[in-house]
Scaffold this motif. Structure first.
Motif, PDB file in Angstrom:
ATOM      1  N   TYR A   1     -13.916  -5.693  38.713  1.00 39.52           N
ATOM      2  CA  TYR A   1     -13.711  -5.338  37.309  1.00 39.52           C
ATOM      3  C   TYR A   1     -13.273  -3.872  37.179  1.00 39.52           C
ATOM      4  N   LEU A   2     -13.965  -3.004  37.897  1.00 41.09           N
ATOM      5  CA  LEU A   2     -13.629  -1.574  37.783  1.00 41.09           C
ATOM      6  C   LEU A   2     -12.319  -1.244  38.475  1.00 41.09           C
ATOM      7  N   PHE A   3     -11.989  -1.996  39.516  1.00 36.04           N
ATOM      8  CA  PHE A   3     -10.700  -1.770  40.183  1.00 36.04           C
ATOM      9  C   PHE A   3      -9.552  -2.044  39.205  1.00 36.04           C
ATOM     10  N   VAL A   4      -9.660  -3.171  38.517  1.00 33.62           N
ATOM     11  CA  VAL A   4      -8.625  -3.517  37.525  1.00 33.62           C
ATOM     12  C   VAL A   4      -8.574  -2.441  36.431  1.00 33.62           C
ATOM     13  N   THR A   5      -9.756  -2.022  35.992  1.00 38.44           N
ATOM     14  CA  THR A   5      -9.809  -0.989  34.931  1.00 38.44           C
ATOM     15  C   THR A   5      -9.216   0.328  35.428  1.00 38.44           C
TER      16      THR A   5
ATOM     17  N   GLY B   1     -14.340  -1.081  29.229  1.00 37.72           N
ATOM     18  CA  GLY B   1     -13.020  -0.900  29.848  1.00 37.72           C
ATOM     19  C   GLY B   1     -12.112  -0.070  28.966  1.00 37.72           C
ATOM     20  N   PHE B   2     -12.193  -0.344  27.661  1.00 37.09           N
ATOM     21  CA  PHE B   2     -11.364   0.391  26.706  1.00 37.09           C
ATOM     22  C   PHE B   2     -11.633   1.894  26.787  1.00 37.09           C
ATOM     23  N   TYR B   3     -12.905   2.240  26.787  1.00 37.91           N
ATOM     24  CA  TYR B   3     -13.237   3.666  26.812  1.00 37.91           C
ATOM     25  C   TYR B   3     -12.918   4.305  28.167  1.00 37.91           C
ATOM     26  N   CYS B   4     -12.991   3.499  29.242  1.00 35.43           N
ATOM     27  CA  CYS B   4     -12.594   4.036  30.556  1.00 35.43           C
ATOM     28  C   CYS B   4     -11.114   4.419  30.537  1.00 35.43           C
ATOM     29  N   VAL B   5     -10.324   3.566  29.896  1.00 34.14           N
ATOM     30  CA  VAL B   5      -8.889   3.866  29.784  1.00 34.14           C
ATOM     31  C   VAL B   5      -8.668   5.015  28.791  1.00 34.14           C
ATOM     32  N   PHE B   6      -9.506   5.034  27.766  1.00 34.17           N
ATOM     33  CA  PHE B   6      -9.385   6.040  26.709  1.00 34.17           C
ATOM     34  C   PHE B   6      -9.523   7.469  27.258  1.00 34.17           C
ATOM     35  N   ILE B   7     -10.322   7.604  28.303  1.00 32.79           N
ATOM     36  CA  ILE B   7     -10.531   8.937  28.912  1.00 32.79           C
ATOM     37  C   ILE B   7      -9.205   9.577  29.307  1.00 32.79           C
TER      38      ILE B   7
ATOM     39  N   LEU C   1      -5.499   0.085  35.518  1.00 32.08           N
ATOM     40  CA  LEU C   1      -5.009   0.155  34.132  1.00 32.08           C
ATOM     41  C   LEU C   1      -5.063   1.598  33.604  1.00 32.08           C
ATOM     42  N   SER C   2      -6.124   2.299  33.985  1.00 37.41           N
ATOM     43  CA  SER C   2      -6.258   3.696  33.565  1.00 37.41           C
ATOM     44  C   SER C   2      -5.126   4.543  34.147  1.00 37.41           C
ATOM     45  N   LEU C   3      -4.827   4.304  35.421  1.00 40.18           N
ATOM     46  CA  LEU C   3      -3.741   5.064  36.063  1.00 40.18           C
ATOM     47  C   LEU C   3      -2.411   4.787  35.379  1.00 40.18           C
ATOM     48  N   THR C   4      -2.187   3.513  35.054  1.00 44.76           N
ATOM     49  CA  THR C   4      -0.929   3.142  34.392  1.00 44.76           C
ATOM     50  C   THR C   4      -0.844   3.811  33.020  1.00 44.76           C
ATOM     51  N   THR C   5      -1.948   3.750  32.293  1.00 48.81           N
ATOM     52  CA  THR C   5      -1.979   4.372  30.959  1.00 48.81           C
ATOM     53  C   THR C   5      -1.786   5.884  31.069  1.00 48.81           C
ATOM     54  N   PHE C   6      -2.426   6.476  32.057  1.00 44.64           N
ATOM     55  CA  PHE C   6      -2.297   7.916  32.280  1.00 44.64           C
ATOM     56  C   PHE C   6      -0.830   8.288  32.516  1.00 44.64           C
TER      57      PHE C   6
ATOM     58  N   CYS D   1     -16.582   5.697  40.523  1.00 44.58           N
ATOM     59  CA  CYS D   1     -17.584   5.423  41.565  1.00 44.58           C
ATOM     60  C   CYS D   1     -18.995   5.403  40.965  1.00 44.58           C
ATOM     61  N   VAL D   2     -19.255   6.380  40.102  1.00 46.84           N
ATOM     62  CA  VAL D   2     -20.568   6.432  39.440  1.00 46.84           C
ATOM     63  C   VAL D   2     -20.762   5.181  38.586  1.00 46.84           C
TER      64      VAL D   2
END
Lengths: 288, 558
Positions: free
Chosen positions: B461-465, B388-394, B468-473, B443-444
């Motif tokens: 799990y991925l929906f929440v991530t 999850g961290f790295y998904c947000v890190f992108i 979170l990614s959108l918020t961080t972005f 999706c992948v």
């Protein structure tokens, strides 16, 4: 003296002569060609430019002028053929050949985060000038060009003309035998342009050779001894301005250039543009 | 040759006569110019002076990361364990930094127009670039390893001398890691013809990131599994883990030497010499030509156009999410740039290697268990959270990339054109990134995760991530409120942002809290998800307000 394929590698021993002319060849292209995929940017170019000549190199956009300069200065490799600088093959001995050449590139690329002094000192070192000599010359050039006040400022904020002055200074710094100038007047004010034009004539009289690419035909007409016109990668005319006028039966170089490089009716294109910009509907309305 | 020529002069003279030799005078001049360029801001109209903060802030970031790393391992009693982990992290970070900066440091045709027509040999040009890179690595490696060296000096026998030796070994290790990356790209430059290189290098980046994450960070953790206060047993694996070689060298210096440590130390030095030497010589002779070819126009662009139609059409569909002309313009600009600008892709694609490496690690270690299932205490290493961290890190890479370009001066058009809503341009660019890159990536990942956990759990799990990614972005865009592609690419900028890794930990707290709540109490978990969605909405509103106030008074400084 090393000799390879009949080409002499010692730049100080020049005895290359143009056919039937009593002059030393400074720049020579032998079957020089460059392709980008299916596109033939320059097609088998053969040209000899004697020392002390200012050769205007003209052509419409995309004709292959800058590609020729890039090949002649070793920036890109030709697909076939050779470019000789004072008899030295630029591909075979690039460092020797490049030492004799000064270039003002069309892109105007320089390290903007350096000051003019730092940039010119760097260039001087690349041509093996002593630091003090390079610095002294750099300061003198900047003073002559009227930008000495900005010599300690980063060039990020420089106008196009100020950058061009630095680029011209960099091209002249090591006192090259041959100059390749690609649109050297870009951005220069009228006074500086005048200085440069006079300077080129002066340098030519001292034996320097100038390969001058430009779109400004009036300047070419005034400055150049000889004009080569390129169209779609091929030389379509080569001679002095009067010869070109005579060849095309036109009164000016501008008309001769148009005759040699354009198959379209320029008047019709202008009219079509005008229609497109202002709108046919409005024009139709006015006519009514 | 006259007798007054010294040995150096003679060598210099001979070198100058050779088109292949390196000219040390030129290298010094180019290196000095490179330092000036690195240390200065690209802002217009500034007086010439060193602008320290950019470099200093980057080094401070690395020093903080190094300090946290060293302090987190301070309880470790075994020097081998300590150095293995710190060297792993340092080599990984160095390699990642070089990957991020590589396009602007080594394989960069930016200054080709300036230098190509000057009498500079290929080897000189290449050595000057590599010298610049190694200086940069030396600075970051020092900042990263100095805290650990101090800890080593105080914590283990031998005192300051061991700390000093640790520092030397750390520098060699980081140089070797950097040289390894250079070697990787040199090989790619040699293997692929120049037309394919631009495209291939992006995927080489991605693979390198994946391999480095897996090899340097995750593999040692997989081998340890337990608390880091215990001693790591040396096994046959040490011969395959470069950080272990350097760690062996340090252990030797604290008096724990045995023949194995001696061999490890020798292996470390020998491998570093070989890698650095090969990296320096492999493409040095054809470097100039290769870079020159990279600058030439590629006819392949038109050939590939048809192949890309489907993807292009998919990307174009996203324009329906754009509200106005400005957003559409920003969307289309970014779409074209992402598709055609290799450098931009180069700065983004490596990021995808990080979560993919964690996914692979999760599969191998079995750590990707069901977030909604019963809690498992067997696997202490938080693989799912790291994923999850790295998904947000992108998003860090995206936020930085969409505002920067080497053609930033073209942004004058945003100022000259009657653009009523400048904010829309960046919003449109962000929408392209979300639609074209983030959504397909998640999706992948959903498909991949479905192999490791129930699809419903993976989706949730991925929906929440994703939210979170959108918020961080949005938050990252607030920190970088510029119009699309309107800022110059500064070498240290992306590396400095590595420091934000720490801040992204906050997003992880949210992720863990929400998944735990969902596991324990579905209703409360659902409310938490709704609150997260509200937070994402609020962050978007805040972003628009911030951009409106920031961009209204923006002036073009090109």
């Amino acid at each position: 003296m090393d000799t390879t394929d009949g080409q002499r590698s010692d730049p100080t021993d020049l005895d290359f002569r143009t056919d039937g002319q009593d002059s030393v060849v400074a720049i020579e292209f032998r079957g020089l060609a460059k392709s980008f995929g299916d596109i033939e940017a320059v097609q088998s170019l053969d040209l000899k430019i004697p020392r002390g000549q200012i050769c205007g190199y003209l052509g419409p956009n995309g004709a292959g002028k800058t590609t020729t300069v890039k090949m002649a200065t070793g920036m890109i490799s030709p697909t076939s053929g050779t470019a000789l600088i004072n008899g030295i093959d630029i591909a075979g001995s690039p460092l020797k050949a490049k030492l004799m050449v000064g270039v003002v590139p069309e892109t105007g690329a320089l390290y903007e985060n350096l000051t003019p002094i730092e940039y010119l000192t760097l260039v001087g070192r690349l041509y093996h000038l002593e630091s003090d000599a390079a610095l002294e010359k750099a300061e003198e050039f900047l003073r002559l060009f009227g930008i000495a006040d900005s010599s300690e400022r980063m060039m990020t904020g420089f106008s196009r003309g100020m950058r061009q002055k630095v680029l011209i200074s960099a091209a002249l710094l090591h006192n090259p035998d041959i100059l390749f100038l690609d649109e050297p007047l870009a951005g220069l004010d009228a006074n500086t342009a005048l200085i440069l034009k006079e300077l080129l004539r002066e340098l030519a009289s001292r034996g320097k050779t100038v390969f001058y690419c430009s779109h400004i035909l009036e300047v070419v007409e005034k400055v150049c001894d000889r004009v080569v016109i390129l169209n779609r990668g091929e030389v379509v005319a080569d001679g002095d301005v009067d010869e070109l006028k005579e060849m095309t039966h036109r009164a000016s170089l501008e008309d001769a250039f148009t005759e040699l490089t354009s198959e379209d009716d320029l008047g019709a294109i202008v009219k079509a543009f005008s229609h497109s910009i202002t709108g046919r509907a409005r024009e139709a309305g006015n006519e009514q | 040759m006259s007798s007054r020529h010294s040995g150096y002069d003679r060598l210099h003279h001979e070198n100058r006569n050779s088109d292949q030799a390196a000219d040390w005078g030129q290298i010094r001049a180019l290196f000095a110019a490179g330092l000036h360029l690195d240390l200065r801001s690209a802002r217009a109209g500034q007086r010439s002076r060193l602008k320290i903060p950019a470099m200093v802030s980057m080094l401070a970031t690395y020093a903080i990361i190094g300090s946290i790393l060293a302090l987190s391992l301070v309880r470790t009693s075994d020097p081998f364990t300590f150095t293995l982990l710190t060297f792993s992290a340092a080599m990984f970070m160095t390699a990642i930094t070089v990957i991020m900066e590589y396009s602007s440091v080594v394989v960069s045709p930016n200054d080709y127009d300036i230098l190509a027509h000057r009498p500079v040999s290929s080897r000189t040009y290449y050595f000057a670039k590599v010298a610049n890179l190694l200086f940069y690595v030396a600075c970051t490696a020092t900042a990263l390893n100095l805290p650990a060296a101090i800890v080593v000096g105080f914590r283990f026998d031998g005192g300051a001398a061991v700390g000093f030796l640790y520092m030397i070994m750390a520098l060699i290790a980081c140089f070797a890691a950097a040289a390894l990356v250079v070697l990787l790209y040199s090989t790619a430059l040699k293997l692929f013809d120049y037309q394919r290189f631009n495209r291939a290098i992006t995927y080489v980046h991605l693979l390198a990131t994946l391999a480095l994450t897996f090899g340097y960070v995750l593999l040692p953790r997989m081998l340890i599994k337990e608390d880091v206060t215990v001693v790591i047993e040396k096994g046959p694996w040490i011969w395959f883990a470069p950080p272990a070689w350097y760690a062996g060298g340090v252990e030797l210096s604290v008096g724990l030497g045995d023949s194995r440590n001696l061999i490890l130390a020798l292996l470390a030095i020998a491998s570093a010499v070989v890698v650095i030497h090969t990296a320096l010589t492999m493409i040095s002779l054809e470097y100039s030509r290769s870079i020159g070819q990279l600058t030439e126009s590629s006819p392949e662009e038109t050939i590939r156009k048809d192949r890309r139609k489907l993807r292009t059409r998919f990307a174009a569909l996203g324009i329906v999410f754009c509200r106005n002309d400005e957003e559409k313009a920003g969307f289309q600009l970014m779409q074209a740039y992402m598709r055609r600008n290799g450098k931009l892709r180069l700065r983004i694609y490596p990021a995808f290697g990080l979560p993919l490496a964690v996914y692979l690690f999760g599969l191998v270690s079995g750590g990707l268990n069901d977030p909604l299932g019963p809690r498992s205490l067997e696997n202490a290493f938080p693989v799912r959270e790291l994923l999850g961290f790295y998904c947000v890190f992108i998003t860090l890479f995206f936020a930085s990339a969409i505002t920067q370009s080497d053609q930033w001066k073209a942004s004058w058009i945003f100022f000259a054109a009657p653009v009523e809503n400048r904010v829309g341009l960046l919003i449109g660019a962000r929408k392209l990134v979300i639609w074209r890159y983030m959504t397909p990536f998640f999706c992948v990942l959903l498909v991949l995760l479905s192999f490791a956990m129930p699809p419903v759990s993976a989706t949730l799990y991925l929906f929440v991530t994703f939210v979170l990614s959108l918020t961080t972005f949005a938050l990252l865009s607030m920190a970088s409120p510029f119009m699309p592609l309107s800022q110059s690419i500064e070498k240290t900028r992306q590396a400095r942002q590595m420091g934000l890794i720490m801040l992204l930990g906050i997003a992880m707290v949210f992720l863990v809290a929400i998944t735990e709540t969902l596991r324990e109490a579905r209703l409360a978990g659902t409310i938490a998800v709704v609150l997260l969605l509200a937070l994402a909405g609020l962050s978007e509103i805040a972003l628009r307000k911030r951009l409106t106030s920031r961009l209204a008074g923006e002036e073009f400084l090109g």
